[in-house]
Design a protein around this motif. Sequence first.
Motif, PDB file in Angstrom:
ATOM      1  N   TYR A 134      -7.981 182.525 -12.011  1.00 57.38           N
ATOM      2  CA  TYR A 134      -8.180 181.219 -12.660  1.00 57.38           C
ATOM      3  C   TYR A 134      -6.847 180.679 -13.184  1.00 57.38           C
ATOM      4  O   TYR A 134      -6.514 179.508 -12.983  1.00 57.38           O
ATOM      5  CB  TYR A 134      -9.181 181.375 -13.807  1.00 57.38           C
ATOM      6  N   GLU A 135      -6.088 181.507 -13.864  1.00 61.64           N
ATOM      7  CA  GLU A 135      -4.804 181.091 -14.414  1.00 61.64           C
ATOM      8  C   GLU A 135      -3.792 180.812 -13.312  1.00 61.64           C
ATOM      9  O   GLU A 135      -2.957 179.911 -13.438  1.00 61.64           O
ATOM     10  CB  GLU A 135      -4.283 182.152 -15.382  1.00 61.64           C
ATOM     11  N   GLN A 136      -3.836 181.573 -12.245  1.00 67.19           N
ATOM     12  CA  GLN A 136      -2.911 181.347 -11.130  1.00 67.19           C
ATOM     13  C   GLN A 136      -3.130 179.981 -10.497  1.00 67.19           C
ATOM     14  O   GLN A 136      -2.174 179.326 -10.072  1.00 67.19           O
ATOM     15  CB  GLN A 136      -3.078 182.452 -10.084  1.00 67.19           C
ATOM     16  N   GLN A 137      -4.365 179.552 -10.427  1.00 70.62           N
ATOM     17  CA  GLN A 137      -4.673 178.250  -9.838  1.00 70.62           C
ATOM     18  C   GLN A 137      -3.990 177.133 -10.618  1.00 70.62           C
ATOM     19  O   GLN A 137      -3.407 176.212 -10.032  1.00 70.62           O
ATOM     20  CB  GLN A 137      -6.185 178.035  -9.812  1.00 70.62           C
ATOM     21  N   PHE A 138      -4.042 177.214 -11.940  1.00 66.67           N
ATOM     22  CA  PHE A 138      -3.376 176.209 -12.765  1.00 66.67           C
ATOM     23  C   PHE A 138      -1.866 176.305 -12.599  1.00 66.67           C
ATOM     24  O   PHE A 138      -1.169 175.290 -12.461  1.00 66.67           O
ATOM     25  CB  PHE A 138      -3.757 176.393 -14.237  1.00 66.67           C
ATOM     26  N   GLN A 139      -1.337 177.520 -12.620  1.00 72.38           N
ATOM     27  CA  GLN A 139       0.106 177.707 -12.533  1.00 72.38           C
ATOM     28  C   GLN A 139       0.657 177.218 -11.200  1.00 72.38           C
ATOM     29  O   GLN A 139       1.772 176.681 -11.145  1.00 72.38           O
ATOM     30  CB  GLN A 139       0.464 179.182 -12.747  1.00 72.38           C
ATOM     31  N   GLN A 140      -0.091 177.372 -10.138  1.00 73.29           N
ATOM     32  CA  GLN A 140       0.373 176.894  -8.831  1.00 73.29           C
ATOM     33  C   GLN A 140       0.543 175.382  -8.834  1.00 73.29           C
ATOM     34  O   GLN A 140       1.529 174.851  -8.298  1.00 73.29           O
ATOM     35  CB  GLN A 140      -0.606 177.324  -7.748  1.00 73.29           C
ATOM     36  N   ARG A 141      -0.405 174.674  -9.432  1.00 73.82           N
ATOM     37  CA  ARG A 141      -0.282 173.218  -9.530  1.00 73.82           C
ATOM     38  C   ARG A 141       0.896 172.845 -10.421  1.00 73.82           C
ATOM     39  O   ARG A 141       1.647 171.911 -10.128  1.00 73.82           O
ATOM     40  CB  ARG A 141      -1.573 172.605 -10.084  1.00 73.82           C
ATOM     41  N   ARG A 142       1.051 173.569 -11.502  1.00 77.48           N
ATOM     42  CA  ARG A 142       2.137 173.297 -12.438  1.00 77.48           C
ATOM     43  C   ARG A 142       3.499 173.530 -11.772  1.00 77.48           C
ATOM     44  O   ARG A 142       4.422 172.720 -11.918  1.00 77.48           O
ATOM     45  CB  ARG A 142       1.995 174.201 -13.668  1.00 77.48           C
ATOM     46  N   ILE A 143       3.636 174.635 -11.047  1.00 74.46           N
ATOM     47  CA  ILE A 143       4.902 174.956 -10.392  1.00 74.46           C
ATOM     48  C   ILE A 143       5.244 173.921  -9.327  1.00 74.46           C
ATOM     49  O   ILE A 143       6.400 173.513  -9.180  1.00 74.46           O
ATOM     50  CB  ILE A 143       4.850 176.376  -9.793  1.00 74.46           C
ATOM     51  N   ALA A 144       4.235 173.473  -8.559  1.00 74.61           N
ATOM     52  CA  ALA A 144       4.479 172.457  -7.536  1.00 74.61           C
ATOM     53  C   ALA A 144       5.006 171.172  -8.159  1.00 74.61           C
ATOM     54  O   ALA A 144       5.939 170.542  -7.639  1.00 74.61           O
ATOM     55  CB  ALA A 144       3.192 172.180  -6.759  1.00 74.61           C
ATOM     56  N   LEU A 145       4.438 170.783  -9.287  1.00 73.25           N
ATOM     57  CA  LEU A 145       4.881 169.575  -9.976  1.00 73.25           C
ATOM     58  C   LEU A 145       6.273 169.766 -10.570  1.00 73.25           C
ATOM     59  O   LEU A 145       7.120 168.871 -10.513  1.00 73.25           O
ATOM     60  CB  LEU A 145       3.876 169.214 -11.073  1.00 73.25           C
ATOM     61  N   GLN A 146       6.530 170.954 -11.128  1.00 71.19           N
ATOM     62  CA  GLN A 146       7.843 171.233 -11.714  1.00 71.19           C
ATOM     63  C   GLN A 146       8.927 171.257 -10.639  1.00 71.19           C
ATOM     64  O   GLN A 146      10.026 170.727 -10.844  1.00 71.19           O
ATOM     65  CB  GLN A 146       7.814 172.572 -12.449  1.00 71.19           C
TER      66      GLN A 146
END
Length: 329
Positions: free
Chosen positions: A278-290
């Motif tokens: 669950y946390e990885q899913q959020f982090q993947q979106r965050r990293i792509a945006l960063q």
Amino acid sequence: MASLTALSPSAHNSNQHLPQGVYANLDNLLRTRFTASKLNLKFPRPSKALLSGPIRTRFKGRGMEFEEVRVYQPGDDIRTIDWRVTARTQVTHTKLFQEEREKPVLLVVDQRSTMFFGSQQCFKSVYAAHLATTLGWAALHQNDRIGALIFGDNEQKDLRPRRSKHAQLNLIHEIIAFNHALTSPVAQQQAQSLQELLTDALRVAKPGTKVFILSDFHDFSEDCEKSLHLLARHNDVALFQIYDQLERSWPQASQLYVSNGKEQMRVDGKAKDFHKRYEQQFQQRRIALQNCANRLAISLIDACVQHDPDRLLTSLFGKTKDRSKASRL
């Protein structure tokens, strides 16, 4: 992501001046002008735009604005000679320019259904309304023109930049109208995409504009990066990624119910590796945006609705004394 929970009234912050609840409050949005008086909307990084030579300028815009013509003097750049005036007067004249400093502010405010979500203190849509209003007041204090693009699922409002208190009050009125039109975190029909929002921002933003985009960026894509690249070529751009802490990490409860507005199911929160995935899913979106922000040299600001928005803005744009104080809190 589907709706996970309703906002808990008991989770409201005791400070009534902070954004709270399901819908934006007019009195709270009007009070943001007090925080705004402490802000200076200068982007801290130098821009990539070049004037001449290797020196980088902090200013983006339409470039150099013509000021006057005068007689050529030794040392003047021969490229600025006004040949028409020179031919007419038989005396060499040169053009003088001044750097254009006007920096209109464009607020791109996402009020689509996915923003109608929150677990504590307020919904993401309310938090975005609070941030946008504060930035608008700050622009007014700096005597900048204020404009906005406010987006719902299937409609939008285009407020062209103007320099007046009436423009700011109109901004507040429209944000509240869009905010109070939200009824569900799930769109009733196909909602317009972030790519469409950015395309419209490209249409509206004139070179030299400060563009603040406030969204959860849940549907960020490669096409969005292309639009951001075009937008950032001649403008200063800042992205506020607004999210609820519940979207970032799953609570420790053993069982929770989730719904898409039509169906409901029970989720076992103690399942093997569930929290991690669950946390990885959020982090993947965050990293792509960063990564996108890093490639384009634009600002990406972490805006969790559980954090004080006034303190966040003061730490970013506060005048020196206020910024130092905010960073210690």
